[in-house]
Design a protein around this motif. Structure first.
Motif, PDB file in Angstrom:
ATOM      1  N   MET A  92       0.838  -1.209   0.000  1.00  0.00           N
ATOM      2  CA  MET A  92       0.000   0.000   0.000  1.00  0.00           C
ATOM      3  C   MET A  92       0.871   1.257   0.000  1.00  0.00           C
ATOM      4  N   SER A  93       0.357   2.292  -0.632  1.00  0.00           N
ATOM      5  CA  SER A  93       1.028   3.590  -0.607  1.00  0.00           C
ATOM      6  C   SER A  93       0.038   4.650  -0.136  1.00  0.00           C
ATOM      7  N   MET A  94       0.586   5.820   0.126  1.00  0.00           N
ATOM      8  CA  MET A  94      -0.234   6.909   0.669  1.00  0.00           C
ATOM      9  C   MET A  94      -0.087   8.136  -0.227  1.00  0.00           C
ATOM     10  N   TYR A  95      -1.229   8.651  -0.726  1.00  0.00           N
ATOM     11  CA  TYR A  95      -1.205   9.994  -1.309  1.00  0.00           C
ATOM     12  C   TYR A  95      -1.317  10.957  -0.144  1.00  0.00           C
ATOM     13  N   ARG A  96      -0.643  12.072  -0.221  1.00  0.00           N
ATOM     14  CA  ARG A  96      -0.808  13.050   0.845  1.00  0.00           C
ATOM     15  C   ARG A  96      -0.766  14.454   0.268  1.00  0.00           C
ATOM     16  N   PHE A  97      -1.575  15.306   0.814  1.00  0.00           N
ATOM     17  CA  PHE A  97      -1.588  16.702   0.388  1.00  0.00           C
ATOM     18  C   PHE A  97      -2.269  17.530   1.472  1.00  0.00           C
ATOM     19  N   LEU A  98      -2.167  18.843   1.312  1.00  0.00           N
ATOM     20  CA  LEU A  98      -2.784  19.762   2.271  1.00  0.00           C
ATOM     21  C   LEU A  98      -3.850  20.569   1.549  1.00  0.00           C
ATOM     22  N   GLN A  99      -4.953  20.806   2.210  1.00  0.00           N
ATOM     23  CA  GLN A  99      -5.992  21.662   1.655  1.00  0.00           C
ATOM     24  C   GLN A  99      -6.201  22.846   2.614  1.00  0.00           C
ATOM     25  N   PRO A 100      -6.423  24.064   2.071  1.00  0.00           N
ATOM     26  CA  PRO A 100      -6.718  25.178   2.974  1.00  0.00           C
ATOM     27  C   PRO A 100      -8.007  24.872   3.749  1.00  0.00           C
ATOM     28  N   MET A 101      -7.950  24.987   5.070  1.00  0.00           N
ATOM     29  CA  MET A 101      -9.096  24.599   5.897  1.00  0.00           C
ATOM     30  C   MET A 101     -10.318  25.466   5.591  1.00  0.00           C
ATOM     31  N   LYS A 102     -10.059  26.739   5.224  1.00  0.00           N
ATOM     32  CA  LYS A 102     -11.226  27.619   4.996  1.00  0.00           C
ATOM     33  C   LYS A 102     -12.035  27.122   3.785  1.00  0.00           C
ATOM     34  N   ASN A 103     -11.353  26.563   2.796  1.00  0.00           N
ATOM     35  CA  ASN A 103     -12.083  26.017   1.637  1.00  0.00           C
ATOM     36  C   ASN A 103     -12.911  24.800   2.039  1.00  0.00           C
ATOM     37  N   VAL A 104     -12.319  23.953   2.898  1.00  0.00           N
ATOM     38  CA  VAL A 104     -13.034  22.742   3.328  1.00  0.00           C
ATOM     39  C   VAL A 104     -14.263  23.142   4.149  1.00  0.00           C
ATOM     40  N   LEU A 105     -14.063  24.082   5.066  1.00  0.00           N
ATOM     41  CA  LEU A 105     -15.188  24.516   5.926  1.00  0.00           C
ATOM     42  C   LEU A 105     -16.314  25.140   5.103  1.00  0.00           C
ATOM     43  N   ALA A 106     -15.915  25.845   4.041  1.00  0.00           N
ATOM     44  CA  ALA A 106     -16.925  26.535   3.228  1.00  0.00           C
ATOM     45  C   ALA A 106     -17.666  25.561   2.309  1.00  0.00           C
ATOM     46  N   HIS A 107     -17.172  24.330   2.236  1.00  0.00           N
ATOM     47  CA  HIS A 107     -17.771  23.398   1.297  1.00  0.00           C
ATOM     48  C   HIS A 107     -19.147  22.934   1.785  1.00  0.00           C
ATOM     49  N   PRO A 108     -20.180  23.029   0.926  1.00  0.00           N
ATOM     50  CA  PRO A 108     -21.535  22.708   1.404  1.00  0.00           C
ATOM     51  C   PRO A 108     -21.679  21.271   1.903  1.00  0.00           C
ATOM     52  N   GLN A 109     -20.915  20.322   1.353  1.00  0.00           N
ATOM     53  CA  GLN A 109     -21.095  18.930   1.790  1.00  0.00           C
ATOM     54  C   GLN A 109     -20.058  18.483   2.817  1.00  0.00           C
ATOM     55  N   ALA A 110     -18.793  18.799   2.548  1.00  0.00           N
ATOM     56  CA  ALA A 110     -17.730  18.277   3.431  1.00  0.00           C
ATOM     57  C   ALA A 110     -17.543  19.123   4.684  1.00  0.00           C
ATOM     58  N   GLY A 111     -17.924  20.410   4.603  1.00  0.00           N
ATOM     59  CA  GLY A 111     -17.630  21.352   5.686  1.00  0.00           C
ATOM     60  C   GLY A 111     -18.160  20.925   7.041  1.00  0.00           C
ATOM     61  N   LYS A 112     -19.359  20.304   7.042  1.00  0.00           N
ATOM     62  CA  LYS A 112     -20.001  19.990   8.318  1.00  0.00           C
ATOM     63  C   LYS A 112     -19.196  18.992   9.168  1.00  0.00           C
ATOM     64  N   PHE A 113     -18.364  18.189   8.518  1.00  0.00           N
ATOM     65  CA  PHE A 113     -17.566  17.220   9.282  1.00  0.00           C
ATOM     66  C   PHE A 113     -16.469  17.906  10.095  1.00  0.00           C
ATOM     67  N   TYR A 114     -16.149  19.124   9.726  1.00  0.00           N
ATOM     68  CA  TYR A 114     -14.976  19.776  10.321  1.00  0.00           C
ATOM     69  C   TYR A 114     -15.314  21.001  11.163  1.00  0.00           C
ATOM     70  N   LYS A 115     -16.581  21.434  11.105  1.00  0.00           N
ATOM     71  CA  LYS A 115     -16.964  22.664  11.833  1.00  0.00           C
ATOM     72  C   LYS A 115     -16.956  22.412  13.333  1.00  0.00           C
ATOM     73  N   ASP A 116     -16.461  23.358  14.107  1.00  0.00           N
ATOM     74  CA  ASP A 116     -16.521  23.366  15.569  1.00  0.00           C
ATOM     75  C   ASP A 116     -15.963  22.095  16.201  1.00  0.00           C
ATOM     76  N   GLN A 117     -14.927  21.558  15.639  1.00  0.00           N
ATOM     77  CA  GLN A 117     -14.311  20.368  16.237  1.00  0.00           C
ATOM     78  C   GLN A 117     -13.229  20.793  17.226  1.00  0.00           C
ATOM     79  N   PRO A 118     -13.000  19.967  18.262  1.00  0.00           N
ATOM     80  CA  PRO A 118     -11.938  20.328  19.210  1.00  0.00           C
ATOM     81  C   PRO A 118     -10.563  20.204  18.559  1.00  0.00           C
TER      82      PRO A 118
END
Ligand SMILES: Cc1cc2nc3c(=O)[nH]c(=O)nc-3n(C[C@H](O)[C@H](O)[C@H](O)COP(=O)(O)OP(=O)(O)OC[C@H]3O[C@@H](n4cnc5c(N)ncnc54)[C@H](O)[C@@H]3O)c2cc1C
Length: 327
Positions: free
Chosen positions: A79-105
């Protein structure tokens, strides 16, 4: 749970703030070490003699055999691993994915698996750089077209840094829920590396030399403990060698280092390497190295029990205990 480039920058800043500032010799490869005499041979032909030699040449260590006395090749996973970084503000603003990351500790991790209860693909995400970036890692069977790039980077000593194509990431992410796939869309600067590990070795020390970090205990990144163990090694050395100025004390202190580090590292390395194995198998394996309290067989990975085992351990206190001969 950190961006490794930030950790490196932080360590460098700490080093440069020391008085006198330690000298960092970049671009001077170590070619060989005589562990008995404490002689370090550099590729430019110079030799340096020291009472204590700390070997930290990473996963593809050429020097590990000098200490262990036998070849210690790395194991490569399929197995191998792809890895990358995404700006968190883009992820949070995303209508579908954002909710998984909002207000997390702070320090939370979100894992996604394509086939629950069966072997599947794994996507691991966590925020780093104070929540500005989301680290994304996608575990997948190594693709034939990736092998040569990975091998070329391995030959250069940069096994973790081969570039990858975002289209390959998206094709591997196909089995995930659409909300999760969006985290991979428009990923840039994607890297790919093959997962590697070693089983625990029989000793970290020989004569005047000691192995620390990945060269001594390369483990799968499943629990994110590789660098944590390297930092614990460093702290153990700091405590064990505090005030030591007699060369005759080097070997007894290294024996203590081995006694302190092998059970702890053996346990963490085994938990990491065998994370996907049945829990009772993991426990039996861990018990070969460590007889202290460990997470029970029903403890879920990434649970509080595991986090406590990893992060409540106080290596400085344990090293002091050994120095004072306390029980
Ligand atoms: C993508 C990725 C994510 C990770 N995430 C985590 C995480 O979240 N948490 C965690 O704890 N760990 C994590 N790890 C593991 C962590 O990066 C390693 O455990 C850690 O870097 C080991 O440190 P090290 O100093 O032993 O080895 P390295 O960081 O590999 O450093 C070894 C150094 O030695 C140098 N070197 C090698 N040979 C020679 C020579 N002959 N002469 C001179 N210099 C030499 C190399 O150039 C290199 O600079 C991750 C690893 C990867 C690849």
């Amino acid at each position: 749970m950190f961006h490794r480039a930030d950790l490196h920058a932080g360590l460098q800043a700490l080093m440069e703030a020391q008085h006198p500032t330690p000298k960092l010799h970049l671009g001077e490869a170590v070619q060989d070490v005589d562990v008995g005499e404490g002689i370090i041979k550099l590729s430019n032909g110079t030799e340096v003699k020291k009472q204590l030699v700390i070997i930290a040449d990473g996963s593809h260590s050429k020097l590990i055999g000098k200490v262990v006395g036998r070849p210690c090749p790395v194991n490569k996973a399929p197995m191998s691993m792809y890895r990358f970084l995404q700006p968190m503000k883009n992820v949070l603003a995303h209508p579908q994915a954002g909710k998984f990351y909002k207000d997390q500790p702070s320090g939370f991790t979100v894992f996604y698996k394509t086939a629950v209860g069966r072997p599947g693909l794994l996507l691991n995400t966590y925020p780093c750089r104070g929540g500005q970036l989301l680290y994304v890692a996608l575990l997948h069977p190594t693709k034939p077209n990736e092998k040569s790039a990975i091998q070329a980077h391995e030959a250069r000593g940069e096994a973790w840094n081969a570039p990858a194509d975002v289209q390959d990431v998206l094709s591997s992410a196909e089995g995930f829920h659409p909300a999760i796939r969006t985290i991979c869309e428009d990923a840039s600067d994607v890297k790919v590396y093959t997962n590697m590990w070693r089983d625990p070795i029989e000793t970290f020390t020989s004569a005047r030399a000691v192995l620390i970090g990945d060269c001594g205990h390369l483990m799968l990144q499943t629990h994110g403990q590789g660098a944590c163990m390297a930092l614990e090694d460093a702290m153990a050395l700091e405590v064990l060698f505090d005030g030591v100025d007699n060369p005759a004390e080097v070997q007894p202190q290294l024996t203590k280092f081995d006694e302190l580090r092998r059970p702890r590292v053996g346990a963490v390395q085994t938990m990491s390497n065998k994370m996907m194995s049945p829990p009772d198998q993991v426990t039996t394996e861990v018990r070969r190295y460590y007889d202290g309290p460990i997470p029970g067989p029903t403890a879920k990975t990434f649970s509080k029990e595991y986090n406590d085992f990893f992060f409540l351990y106080d290596v400085a206190e344990e090293a002091r205990r050994l120095v004072d001969n306390r029980s």
